[in-house]
Scaffold this motif. Structure first.
Motif, PDB file in Angstrom:
ATOM      1  N   ARG A 177      64.653  48.186 -25.217  1.00 55.04           N
ATOM      2  CA  ARG A 177      63.705  49.112 -24.587  1.00 55.04           C
ATOM      3  C   ARG A 177      63.103  48.495 -23.319  1.00 55.04           C
ATOM      4  N   ASP A 178      62.840  47.212 -23.367  1.00 59.71           N
ATOM      5  CA  ASP A 178      62.304  46.535 -22.179  1.00 59.71           C
ATOM      6  C   ASP A 178      63.317  46.552 -21.038  1.00 59.71           C
ATOM      7  N   ILE A 179      64.605  46.296 -21.353  1.00 61.61           N
ATOM      8  CA  ILE A 179      65.645  46.311 -20.319  1.00 61.61           C
ATOM      9  C   ILE A 179      65.751  47.707 -19.709  1.00 61.61           C
ATOM     10  N   ALA A 180      65.738  48.712 -20.569  1.00 62.02           N
ATOM     11  CA  ALA A 180      65.834  50.090 -20.077  1.00 62.02           C
ATOM     12  C   ALA A 180      64.620  50.461 -19.239  1.00 62.02           C
ATOM     13  N   THR A 181      63.442  50.049 -19.674  1.00 62.51           N
ATOM     14  CA  THR A 181      62.213  50.371 -18.929  1.00 62.51           C
ATOM     15  C   THR A 181      62.239  49.729 -17.557  1.00 62.51           C
ATOM     16  N   ARG A 182      62.673  48.481 -17.508  1.00 62.96           N
ATOM     17  CA  ARG A 182      62.743  47.807 -16.213  1.00 62.96           C
ATOM     18  C   ARG A 182      63.795  48.457 -15.315  1.00 62.96           C
ATOM     19  N   THR A 183      64.940  48.823 -15.893  1.00 63.73           N
ATOM     20  CA  THR A 183      65.993  49.483 -15.115  1.00 63.73           C
ATOM     21  C   THR A 183      65.478  50.796 -14.534  1.00 63.73           C
ATOM     22  N   HIS A 184      64.814  51.586 -15.365  1.00 65.91           N
ATOM     23  CA  HIS A 184      64.254  52.860 -14.885  1.00 65.91           C
ATOM     24  C   HIS A 184      63.189  52.630 -13.815  1.00 65.91           C
ATOM     25  N   ALA A 185      62.368  51.614 -14.014  1.00 60.55           N
ATOM     26  CA  ALA A 185      61.318  51.323 -13.028  1.00 60.55           C
ATOM     27  C   ALA A 185      61.924  50.945 -11.683  1.00 60.55           C
ATOM     28  N   MET A 186      63.035  50.206 -11.699  1.00 61.41           N
ATOM     29  CA  MET A 186      63.708  49.849 -10.450  1.00 61.41           C
ATOM     30  C   MET A 186      64.215  51.110  -9.744  1.00 61.41           C
ATOM     31  N   ALA A 187      64.809  52.033 -10.518  1.00 58.14           N
ATOM     32  CA  ALA A 187      65.314  53.264  -9.923  1.00 58.14           C
ATOM     33  C   ALA A 187      64.165  54.105  -9.368  1.00 58.14           C
ATOM     34  N   ALA A 188      63.063  54.155 -10.110  1.00 55.53           N
ATOM     35  CA  ALA A 188      61.916  54.924  -9.642  1.00 55.53           C
ATOM     36  C   ALA A 188      61.351  54.325  -8.356  1.00 55.53           C
ATOM     37  N   ARG A 189      61.308  53.003  -8.314  1.00 57.29           N
ATOM     38  CA  ARG A 189      60.812  52.323  -7.113  1.00 57.29           C
ATOM     39  C   ARG A 189      61.753  52.565  -5.933  1.00 57.29           C
ATOM     40  N   LEU A 190      63.050  52.536  -6.197  1.00 57.26           N
ATOM     41  CA  LEU A 190      64.043  52.811  -5.166  1.00 57.26           C
ATOM     42  C   LEU A 190      63.823  54.210  -4.590  1.00 57.26           C
ATOM     43  N   ALA A 191      63.689  55.193  -5.481  1.00 59.40           N
ATOM     44  CA  ALA A 191      63.504  56.571  -5.034  1.00 59.40           C
ATOM     45  C   ALA A 191      62.214  56.742  -4.246  1.00 59.40           C
TER      46      ALA A 191
ATOM     47  N   ASP B 273      65.244  66.082  -6.401  1.00 53.93           N
ATOM     48  CA  ASP B 273      63.990  66.227  -7.135  1.00 53.93           C
ATOM     49  C   ASP B 273      64.286  66.611  -8.582  1.00 53.93           C
ATOM     50  N   VAL B 274      64.840  65.660  -9.323  1.00 52.44           N
ATOM     51  CA  VAL B 274      65.152  65.861 -10.736  1.00 52.44           C
ATOM     52  C   VAL B 274      64.731  64.613 -11.494  1.00 52.44           C
ATOM     53  N   ALA B 275      64.578  64.755 -12.805  1.00 59.65           N
ATOM     54  CA  ALA B 275      64.323  63.575 -13.628  1.00 59.65           C
ATOM     55  C   ALA B 275      65.576  62.704 -13.626  1.00 59.65           C
ATOM     56  N   PHE B 276      65.388  61.404 -13.658  1.00 60.83           N
ATOM     57  CA  PHE B 276      66.524  60.488 -13.672  1.00 60.83           C
ATOM     58  C   PHE B 276      66.156  59.264 -14.501  1.00 60.83           C
ATOM     59  N   PHE B 277      67.193  58.531 -14.891  1.00 61.52           N
ATOM     60  CA  PHE B 277      66.975  57.283 -15.618  1.00 61.52           C
ATOM     61  C   PHE B 277      67.212  56.081 -14.721  1.00 61.52           C
ATOM     62  N   ASP B 278      68.451  55.914 -14.251  1.00 63.64           N
ATOM     63  CA  ASP B 278      68.774  54.720 -13.470  1.00 63.64           C
ATOM     64  C   ASP B 278      69.473  55.033 -12.156  1.00 63.64           C
ATOM     65  N   THR B 279      69.797  56.295 -11.910  1.00 67.64           N
ATOM     66  CA  THR B 279      70.606  56.669 -10.751  1.00 67.64           C
ATOM     67  C   THR B 279      69.891  57.744  -9.938  1.00 67.64           C
ATOM     68  N   VAL B 280      69.836  57.547  -8.619  1.00 68.62           N
ATOM     69  CA  VAL B 280      69.275  58.555  -7.727  1.00 68.62           C
ATOM     70  C   VAL B 280      70.348  58.985  -6.735  1.00 68.62           C
ATOM     71  N   THR B 281      70.305  60.246  -6.379  1.00 68.45           N
ATOM     72  CA  THR B 281      71.212  60.778  -5.367  1.00 68.45           C
ATOM     73  C   THR B 281      70.389  61.147  -4.139  1.00 68.45           C
ATOM     74  N   ALA B 282      70.751  60.526  -3.007  1.00 70.49           N
ATOM     75  CA  ALA B 282      70.020  60.752  -1.755  1.00 70.49           C
ATOM     76  C   ALA B 282      70.892  61.541  -0.793  1.00 70.49           C
ATOM     77  N   THR B 283      70.264  62.437  -0.060  1.00 72.72           N
ATOM     78  CA  THR B 283      70.982  63.263   0.914  1.00 72.72           C
ATOM     79  C   THR B 283      70.676  62.768   2.329  1.00 72.72           C
ATOM     80  N   VAL B 284      71.743  62.434   3.052  1.00 76.65           N
ATOM     81  CA  VAL B 284      71.633  61.987   4.446  1.00 76.65           C
ATOM     82  C   VAL B 284      72.694  62.758   5.232  1.00 76.65           C
ATOM     83  N   PRO B 285      72.409  63.943   5.692  1.00 78.29           N
ATOM     84  CA  PRO B 285      73.419  64.845   6.271  1.00 78.29           C
ATOM     85  C   PRO B 285      74.341  64.159   7.282  1.00 78.29           C
ATOM     86  N   GLY B 286      75.634  64.166   6.956  1.00 77.24           N
ATOM     87  CA  GLY B 286      76.653  63.617   7.839  1.00 77.24           C
ATOM     88  C   GLY B 286      76.676  62.117   7.967  1.00 77.24           C
TER      89      GLY B 286
END
Length: 940
Positions: free
Chosen positions: A349-363, A375-388
């Protein structure tokens, strides 16, 4: 060190031993023996075109140079493959320990209690995290696990529809494998955006990804209800680390969960090997494919573990089998299960919490810099849009040593894991052109998706968190087991030979272990060069024109070969060719694979000598000539004989327009002396965990490359990220399958060279004939070929003795444990027999020790037959004998304790003691328990 030295270390018998063995067999030299054994029509007299053999030091140096051409970048690609820290105590004492990696599949459960307990831990881990009732003991990878879930759903669903719905947010490689598997089965796979698109009116199954490939974590409860309303079953492909924080699939009514356990301490390895998982709700456990560890009881009534239910169902049900998978990823499942044991629920649980916190900080940092993040809930992966500009961002990150996922021209995917650091996030922000972020972050997941149920409550997951405790636990379990580091495992059809340390060593190197399968080609130059060399060497050894290493098990190699044949016929406008001829003696997976490839199985009889009945073959060809697609044969035969009619068989099938598939399971009897690709075969799969020294690992990993002649080369397995499934289906989730263990056969071939490989084959055949010659007067050798010779294995017939004395093949197998041996293959391919394959790696002393033990057991059988020992109370009926049994205060048996404990020839100081007595298999199947029993179950 001379260039010959490795071959002399790999091959057990020395020159003096060879001369003694040849005298017993009755031949003057190995060449003379092989000329007598192998039909001249297929005998190859050339020299393999391979590099001169390298020394062990030179081989390591060459592999170091290849490894140095790979770039170990920070991987934030995700898609089911993540960076992970393998605890050193697990790496050293499981992955790198021959007590674990040289063990065989636990078909003799009394001497496999350690790895069976480890696999029960794995099953319990999966069921707890997924919230489902039963999990099997691992699958080959996530893609094949998902494909098996699809066919399971089809069997179990009450819907008559042939439609299977897959969420578009599933992993792309999983979609490729599912679609490839569906085509020959006539399943209509529809990939839909299940959040927006309307579901079909009827469908039998639904596949959801949780979290999705995009990173999105969605509430699937409504979709599950909708699927159930039309009689469909729901599979959730779930990330187990995420499930420590997210609601379990079973809690929303999912029927099946599938996925991978890779991020539980198993390196990425350029795609594998990894232990996939498959779990089901109550009521589906008897449809679960693969291997299932269950709890039964031994002769004293004590709890004991064994493989349950459908283990090796292919040998029983053949073309009616529900799956062709007869293996698992045991070594990797043990690692993943031990990762959970070591960290426990709080640690995970600690590993997962830290992983999620890193993703949240990244976002948060990306958003603060003006980047559009989904703008969706996520665990460890974020999708960013940078047109072109997505490609520019990915390139900029790669320049900084970080790999991101290029979703499309406008979107970039970024995944965090337990190895992610603040420095990595800084590099990612820089690649997007935004400043480093140091603000506050709310890392909370949506309340309605948060896990509230407990998991990993069994004491085993709460007891071994110090390295001392973990080390001792691993040692305790390995002491329960019998592996090649203890003694000979003479299993016919399984080729349990030396897995040299030099071959194994590179597997743990970061340059091979820590590479993502979808890393840029510029970062995998060394890997791909090594794989290309290995494929070319395997082509040379077999006489074929092209090889693909993608299939990650022999069963998958079979399927790949048959799909190549199917596609070849289709390319010629002959889709009506769908009959596959299979001899009655064939390995059970052959028939199961043929059905999975969309073919109809027609059985060809064998004659009294165990050979394919060519008269019956002619009749079956005549009957099915217009529809004949292929024949599947094993050579040497499943009975361990060089059949003289193989060339004629190939010609007959070709004349009728069919293709010839030669199962490569017994290639160890051919290398250097015959080439399937030259004597008439069109395609073979090769078992690298047999002939080419990848260790069996307690039942996996394996690699089953497919080798073909030139006309089938266009139909070899395709890249799962770009496969056109109608022509080049994806067999596994990664392009190169279990690439992480390919340095093993590469090193074996590199060190053995042409002469060493050829000599290994000759000595393997010599050893089998030596055993046959020594034991023929005690146990009839069931089949033999030219001049009474066998190939690399021999079948000892116990049926006459069973008929006259009541002593069964099981009794002999269990008594061999008391003598310090793993039993040969029992009752395959003929019930009531033992199939012995000594291999080239066992020296003469060990061969004689085995023969002496079998001769001594024959004398014990005589004692039963004469009435000196009662039929129900003798050393064979009571075998194996545990230390507790023979040291008890009471002894009421009809033979002395010493006979049970220390049979003739056994080293008393070094004796192996099984931890349990003979196990009651039927009880375990009637009372199915497939997760860790409570400690109270073991109380006396």
């Amino acid at each position: 060190m001379t260039v010959e030295q490795f071959a002399t270390r790999h091959i057990g018998p020395g020159p003096d031993d060879e001369r003694r063995m040849l005298e017993v067999v009755g031949h003057g030299s190995i060449d003379e023996l092989m000329d007598a054994a192998i039909p001249e029509v297929i005998r190859w007299h050339g020299t393999l075109d391979l590099p001169d053999p390298a020394t062990e030091a030179e081989t390591i140096a060459e592999l170091r140079a290849l490894a140095a051409r790979n770039t170990v970048a920070v991987s934030m690609i995700g898609l089911g493959y993540h960076g992970t820290h393998t605890p050193a105590v697990i790496r050293r004492n499981v992955l790198e320990d021959p007590a674990w990696y040289t063990a065989y599949t636990p078909y003799q459960p009394e001497i496999s209690q350690g790895r069976l307990e480890a696999l029960l831990n794995f099953q319990t881990m999966v069921t707890d995290l997924t919230g489902l009732a039963t999990a099997n003991a691992s699958m080959l990878d996530e893609g094949t696990a998902a494909a098996e879930a699809m066919t399971l759903a089809r069997r179990a669903s009450k819907s008559k529809s042939g439609v299977y719905v897959v969420d578009a947010d599933a992993l792309p490689q999983t979609i490729a494998v599912i679609t490839s598997r569906a085509v020959p089965l006539g399943i209509d796979v529809r990939v839909l955006d299940v959040q927006r698109d309307e579901l079909p009116a009827e469908f039998f199954g639904l596949h959801l990804q949780y979290p999705g490939a995009s990173g999105a974590v969605r509430d699937h409860a409504g979709l599950v209800q909708a699927a159930h309303a039309v009689g469909a079953l729901v599979t959730v492909a779930a990330d187990l680390l995420a499930l420590t924080l997210l609601r379990a699939p079973g809690e929303i009514g999912a029927d099946i969960a599938a996925g991978t356990t890779q991020r539980f301490g198993v390196p990425m390895g350029f795609g594998g090997p990894h232990a996939g998982y498959l779990a089901v709700r109550s009521g589906l456990e008897r449809m679960l494919p693969g291997r299932l560890v269950g709890v039964s009881r031994d002769a004293d009534g004590n709890p004991a573990y064994r493989l349950a239910l459908q283990t090796r169902e292919q040998h029983i049900r053949r073309e009616k089998a529900t799956s062709n998978i007869c293996t698992a990823q045991v070594l990797l499942a043990v690692m993943a299960g031990m990762y959970a044991v070591y960290h426990g629920p709080d640690g995970l649980r600690d590993i997962a919490t830290r992983t999620h916190a890193m993703a949240a900080r990244l976002a948060a940092g990306l958003r603060a810099g003006g980047v559009d993040v989904a703008d969706v809930a996520f665990f460890d992966t974020v999708t960013a849009t940078v047109p072109g500009a997505a490609a520019e961002v990915v390139a900029a990150a790669a320049d900084r040593g970080v790999n991101l996922r290029l979703v499309d021209a406008d979107r970039v995917g970024v995944s965090c894991d337990e190895t992610t650091t603040d420095a990595h996030l800084t590099q990612v922000w820089a690649a997007f052109g935004v400043p480093a972020f140091d603000g506050d972050v709310d890392a909370a997941l949506p309340v309605d998706l948060t896990r509230t149920s407990d998991f990993l409550t069994h004491p085993v997951f709460r007891s071994h968190h110090s390295e001392t405790a973990m080390l001792r636990y691993l040692r305790r379990l390995s002491d329960f087991d019998y592996a090649l580091d203890r003694g000979m495992i003479p299993l016919g059809s399984c080729t349990m030979k030396l897995n040299a340390t030099t071959e194994m060593e590179p597997v743990s190197w970061a340059e091979f272990a820590n590479i993502h399968p979808f890393a840029p080609d510029a970062q995998t130059v060394g890997y791909r060069e090594m794989i290309g060399q290995l494929e070319s060497w395997l082509a040379e050894v077999t006489g074929y024109d092209a090889v693909s290493v993608q299939p990650n098990a022999g069963s998958q190699g079979e399927l790949a070969g048959l799909l190549a044949i199917r596609s070849y016929h289709a390319s010629r406008g002959e889709t009506h060719r769908d009959v596959c001829l299979i001899p009655s003696s064939a390995h059970g997976t052959n028939a199961a694979s043929a059905v999975m490839a969309g073919m109809r199985v027609v059985v060809v009889a064998c004659d009294d000598n165990g050979n394919v009945d060519l008269v019956d073959l002619d009749a079956k060809i005549d009957k099915h000539r217009d529809a004949l697609a292929a024949i599947m044969v094993t050579y040497p035969s499943t009975h361990g004989v060089y059949e003289t009619g193989i060339a004629s068989l190939c010609a007959k099938v070709h004349d009728a327009g069919g293709q010839v598939y030669v199962d490569g399971a017994n290639l160890n009897a051919l290398v250097g002396f015959a080439k399937p690709g030259k004597f008439g075969a069109d395609v073979s799969h090769l078992n690298l965990h047999k002939t080419f020294c990848i260790p069996h690992g307690g039942g996996g990993p394996g690699v089953g490359p497919v080798a073909v002649r030139a006309h089938l080369a266009p139909f070899l397995p395709g890249d799962p990220l770009g496969a056109h499934v109608d022509a080049t289906p994806a067999i596994s989730a990664a392009k190169y399958g279990s690439a992480g263990i390919l340095p093993i056969p590469w090193a074996y071939l590199r060190m053995m060279g042409a002469e060493g490989l050829t000599r290994a084959t000759g000595v393997a055949v010599l050893a089998a004939n030596y055993v046959a010659a020594r034991l023929r007067g005690y146990f009839p050798v069931l089949y033999a070929g030219n001049k009474g010779l066998v190939a690399h294995e021999c079948i000892l017939d116990l049926r006459p003795l069973t008929k006259t004395t009541g002593v069964s093949v099981d009794d002999v197998a269990k008594r061999l444990i008391d003598y310090g041996f793993h039993a040969p293959t029992m009752s395959f391919p003929v019930a009531g027999t033992l199939m012995v394959e000594p291999t080239e790696s066992e020296d003469l002393a060990e061969l004689d020790r085995f023969c002496d033990a079998m001769i001594a057991i024959r004398a014990e059988i005589e004692q039963v037959g004469s009435g000196a020992w009662p039929a129900g109370d003798n050393p064979l009926a009571n075998a194996p004998h545990t230390a507790a049994m023979v040291s008890g205060d009471e002894w009421s048996h009809a033979y002395p304790r010493s006979v049970g404990a220390y049979p003739a020839g056994v080293d008393r100081a070094g004796k192996y003691w099984p931890p349990v007595r003979r196990i009651d298999g039927a009880y375990g199947d009637r009372n199915l328990v497939c997760s860790c029993p409570s400690p109270e179950a073991f109380e006396d």
